[in-house]
Scaffold this motif. Structure first.
Motif, PDB file in Angstrom:
ATOM      1  N   LEU A  64      28.899  49.602  46.439  1.00  0.00           N
ATOM      2  CA  LEU A  64      29.162  48.185  46.915  1.00  0.00           C
ATOM      3  C   LEU A  64      28.001  47.288  46.483  1.00  0.00           C
ATOM      4  CD1 LEU A  64      30.771  46.455  48.650  1.00  0.00           C
ATOM      5  CD2 LEU A  64      29.281  47.285  50.595  1.00  0.00           C
ATOM      6  N   GLN A  65      28.586  46.135  45.665  1.00  0.00           N
ATOM      7  CA  GLN A  65      27.699  45.060  45.561  1.00  0.00           C
ATOM      8  C   GLN A  65      28.090  43.818  45.728  1.00  0.00           C
ATOM      9  OE1 GLN A  65      24.989  45.875  41.685  1.00  0.00           O
ATOM     10  NE2 GLN A  65      27.035  46.980  41.392  1.00  0.00           N
ATOM     11  N   GLN A  66      27.571  43.101  46.385  1.00  0.00           N
ATOM     12  CA  GLN A  66      28.003  41.503  46.539  1.00  0.00           C
ATOM     13  C   GLN A  66      29.499  41.266  46.711  1.00  0.00           C
ATOM     14  OE1 GLN A  66      25.704  38.845  43.833  1.00  0.00           O
ATOM     15  NE2 GLN A  66      24.172  40.435  43.539  1.00  0.00           N
ATOM     16  N   GLY A  67      30.161  41.908  47.581  1.00  0.00           N
ATOM     17  CA  GLY A  67      31.522  42.072  47.888  1.00  0.00           C
ATOM     18  C   GLY A  67      32.398  42.604  46.733  1.00  0.00           C
ATOM     19  N   HIS A  68      31.695  43.212  45.905  1.00  0.00           N
ATOM     20  CA  HIS A  68      32.650  44.020  44.808  1.00  0.00           C
ATOM     21  C   HIS A  68      32.354  45.474  45.073  1.00  0.00           C
ATOM     22  CE1 HIS A  68      32.827  40.048  43.046  1.00  0.00           C
ATOM     23  NE2 HIS A  68      33.645  40.549  42.156  1.00  0.00           N
ATOM     24  N   LEU A  69      33.335  46.177  44.972  1.00  0.00           N
ATOM     25  CA  LEU A  69      33.430  47.743  45.060  1.00  0.00           C
ATOM     26  C   LEU A  69      33.654  48.267  43.663  1.00  0.00           C
ATOM     27  CD1 LEU A  69      33.112  49.624  47.402  1.00  0.00           C
ATOM     28  CD2 LEU A  69      35.537  50.046  47.493  1.00  0.00           C
ATOM     29  N   GLY A  70      32.714  49.232  43.132  1.00  0.00           N
ATOM     30  CA  GLY A  70      32.906  49.574  42.052  1.00  0.00           C
ATOM     31  C   GLY A  70      33.440  51.033  42.351  1.00  0.00           C
ATOM     32  N   LEU A  71      34.580  51.387  41.640  1.00  0.00           N
ATOM     33  CA  LEU A  71      35.154  53.028  41.891  1.00  0.00           C
ATOM     34  C   LEU A  71      34.489  53.944  40.753  1.00  0.00           C
ATOM     35  CD1 LEU A  71      38.376  51.657  43.508  1.00  0.00           C
ATOM     36  CD2 LEU A  71      36.418  52.729  44.725  1.00  0.00           C
ATOM     37  N   PHE A  72      34.106  54.991  40.894  1.00  0.00           N
ATOM     38  CA  PHE A  72      33.753  55.723  39.814  1.00  0.00           C
ATOM     39  C   PHE A  72      33.988  57.258  39.998  1.00  0.00           C
ATOM     40  CE2 PHE A  72      31.130  52.193  39.975  1.00  0.00           C
ATOM     41  CZ  PHE A  72      31.058  51.833  38.689  1.00  0.00           C
ATOM     42  N   GLU A  73      34.021  58.094  39.374  1.00  0.00           N
ATOM     43  CA  GLU A  73      33.702  59.592  39.240  1.00  0.00           C
ATOM     44  C   GLU A  73      35.141  60.252  40.063  1.00  0.00           C
ATOM     45  OE1 GLU A  73      30.964  61.411  37.522  1.00  0.00           O
ATOM     46  OE2 GLU A  73      31.603  59.473  36.845  1.00  0.00           O
ATOM     47  N   LEU A  74      36.375  59.729  39.992  1.00  0.00           N
ATOM     48  CA  LEU A  74      37.603  60.256  40.678  1.00  0.00           C
ATOM     49  C   LEU A  74      37.927  61.266  39.947  1.00  0.00           C
ATOM     50  CD1 LEU A  74      39.480  59.550  42.938  1.00  0.00           C
ATOM     51  CD2 LEU A  74      40.896  58.665  41.355  1.00  0.00           C
ATOM     52  N   ALA A  75      37.802  62.652  40.557  1.00  0.00           N
ATOM     53  CA  ALA A  75      38.246  63.766  39.836  1.00  0.00           C
ATOM     54  C   ALA A  75      38.847  64.655  40.967  1.00  0.00           C
ATOM     55  CB  ALA A  75      37.120  64.442  39.166  1.00  0.00           C
ATOM     56  N   PRO A  91      25.196  61.922  47.587  1.00  0.00           N
ATOM     57  CA  PRO A  91      25.767  63.230  46.963  1.00  0.00           C
ATOM     58  C   PRO A  91      25.324  64.546  47.543  1.00  0.00           C
ATOM     59  CG  PRO A  91      24.348  62.267  45.352  1.00  0.00           C
ATOM     60  CD  PRO A  91      24.312  61.338  46.555  1.00  0.00           C
ATOM     61  N   THR A  92      26.086  65.137  48.064  1.00  0.00           N
ATOM     62  CA  THR A  92      26.013  66.530  48.743  1.00  0.00           C
ATOM     63  C   THR A  92      25.999  67.659  47.721  1.00  0.00           C
ATOM     64  OG1 THR A  92      27.955  66.987  49.414  1.00  0.00           O
ATOM     65  CG2 THR A  92      26.697  65.719  50.917  1.00  0.00           C
ATOM     66  N   ALA A  93      25.408  68.608  48.054  1.00  0.00           N
ATOM     67  CA  ALA A  93      25.755  69.918  46.907  1.00  0.00           C
ATOM     68  C   ALA A  93      27.256  70.175  46.522  1.00  0.00           C
ATOM     69  CB  ALA A  93      24.986  71.029  47.366  1.00  0.00           C
ATOM     70  N   THR A  94      28.001  70.057  47.621  1.00  0.00           N
ATOM     71  CA  THR A  94      29.449  70.450  47.805  1.00  0.00           C
ATOM     72  C   THR A  94      29.831  69.290  46.819  1.00  0.00           C
ATOM     73  OG1 THR A  94      29.503  71.515  49.890  1.00  0.00           O
ATOM     74  CG2 THR A  94      31.427  70.476  49.058  1.00  0.00           C
ATOM     75  N   TRP A  95      29.687  67.987  46.913  1.00  0.00           N
ATOM     76  CA  TRP A  95      30.224  66.902  46.271  1.00  0.00           C
ATOM     77  C   TRP A  95      30.055  67.102  44.640  1.00  0.00           C
ATOM     78  CZ3 TRP A  95      29.428  63.183  42.743  1.00  0.00           C
ATOM     79  CH2 TRP A  95      29.949  61.851  42.623  1.00  0.00           C
ATOM     80  N   LEU A  96      28.701  67.429  44.502  1.00  0.00           N
ATOM     81  CA  LEU A  96      28.293  67.604  43.031  1.00  0.00           C
ATOM     82  C   LEU A  96      28.922  68.762  42.290  1.00  0.00           C
ATOM     83  CD1 LEU A  96      24.467  66.847  43.446  1.00  0.00           C
ATOM     84  CD2 LEU A  96      26.084  65.474  42.163  1.00  0.00           C
ATOM     85  N   ALA A  97      29.060  70.000  43.204  1.00  0.00           N
ATOM     86  CA  ALA A  97      29.792  71.299  42.719  1.00  0.00           C
ATOM     87  C   ALA A  97      31.309  70.958  42.627  1.00  0.00           C
ATOM     88  CB  ALA A  97      29.375  72.260  43.562  1.00  0.00           C
ATOM     89  N   THR A  98      31.819  70.137  43.363  1.00  0.00           N
ATOM     90  CA  THR A  98      33.421  69.962  43.088  1.00  0.00           C
ATOM     91  C   THR A  98      33.534  68.905  42.023  1.00  0.00           C
ATOM     92  OG1 THR A  98      33.570  70.038  45.578  1.00  0.00           O
ATOM     93  CG2 THR A  98      35.361  69.041  44.506  1.00  0.00           C
ATOM     94  N   LEU A  99      32.563  67.835  41.587  1.00  0.00           N
ATOM     95  CA  LEU A  99      32.708  66.975  40.696  1.00  0.00           C
ATOM     96  C   LEU A  99      32.540  67.823  39.343  1.00  0.00           C
ATOM     97  CD1 LEU A  99      32.885  64.186  38.938  1.00  0.00           C
ATOM     98  CD2 LEU A  99      30.302  64.256  39.389  1.00  0.00           C
TER      99      LEU A  99
END
Length: 254
Positions: A181-192, A129-137
């Protein structure tokens, strides 16, 4: 595997347990304790999923376990919070209700198989996470400064490969998303996406970019969590090929 014969689960108990474990590692709590098949997570109160008790393989009578779980959270300076899936024993909800708890924020875990899609433009994907990513979230999700620090703390503990995607429009960041990413599974979070920029395809573009990132790294499945009453998000995820896997509710006193 046999399908669970409950009103909410569309997959097996073993698959639910697997996804619960993936999600817990993808959004790591500061402290995790196991007690009689329950996962007790605490992170100084930052986000409900990192500060709640969830069943994985419950093995004890919940009526005797409830006081011990409550004590655990009180000693951490947190209100007891439960997150119930179909992994809970049949009497858990009744026991909580009798103890003065009530459910809130019913949510779904959605699941889909991954396949490549057309790569959207205007998105930068980075491994941290960059400063821009965190600020945008923080702007898009309306996070307080305390919540922003709490999110940054949780993100710093993720140990598996990550994709932090930022969507740009007219040279400005307007939305973000996270894939773990974990063992072939992709968790998606923080979509904003920032309020003035919603309903313009930015969230869908972020999802495509994150799923492509995972597919390129041999992920076969993607999962996410969404509030059941977030109809706009549910419609988006349906268009993207996600289907309901199982439901969960939080339970608190009051």
């Amino acid at each position: 595997m046999a399908t669970v014969s409950t009103p909410s689960a569309m997959i097996s108990l073993a698959q639910i347990r697997e996804l619960e474990e993936y999600a817990a590692h993808a959004w790591p709590a500061r402290h995790t304790a196991m007690r009689d098949g329950w996962m007790l997570r605490t992170s100084d109160g930052h986000t409900k999923r990192a500060n709640s008790a969830s069943p994985l393989s419950p093995s004890a009578d919940f009526s005797t376990l409830l006081p011990a779980i409550e004590t655990h959270y009180v000693e951490q300076g947190l209100p007891p919070l439960f997150r119930l899936t179909d992994l809970a024993t049949f009497d858990t909800a009744d026991r909580l209700r009798q103890a003065g708890y009530a459910p809130f924020e019913p949510s779904w875990v959605l699941l889909r198989d991954l396949s490549p899609t057309t790569a959207p433009s205007g998105i930068i994907v980075e491994p941290a996470p960059t400063a821009t990513w965190l600020a945008t979230l923080a702007h898009a999700a309306g996070l307080t400064e305390r919540a922003r620090r709490g999110h940054a703390d949780i993100l710093s503990r993720i140990e598996t490969p990550c994709a932090f995607a930022t969507r740009y429009a007219d040279g400005r960041p307007v939305g973000v998303g996270l894939a773990v990413l974990q063992q072939g599974h992709l968790g998606l979070f923080e979509l904003a996406v920032a309020a003035p920029n919603r309903h313009q395809g930015h969230a869908q573009a972020l999802m495509h970019a994150l799923c492509n990132w995972g597919y390129a790294r041999n992920a076969q499945h993607a999962y996410l969590q969404v509030l059941a009453d977030n109809l706009a998000a549910m419609r988006l995820y349906d268009r993207l090929g996600f289907a309901k896997a199982y439901r969960y509710d939080y339970w608190r006193r009051g």
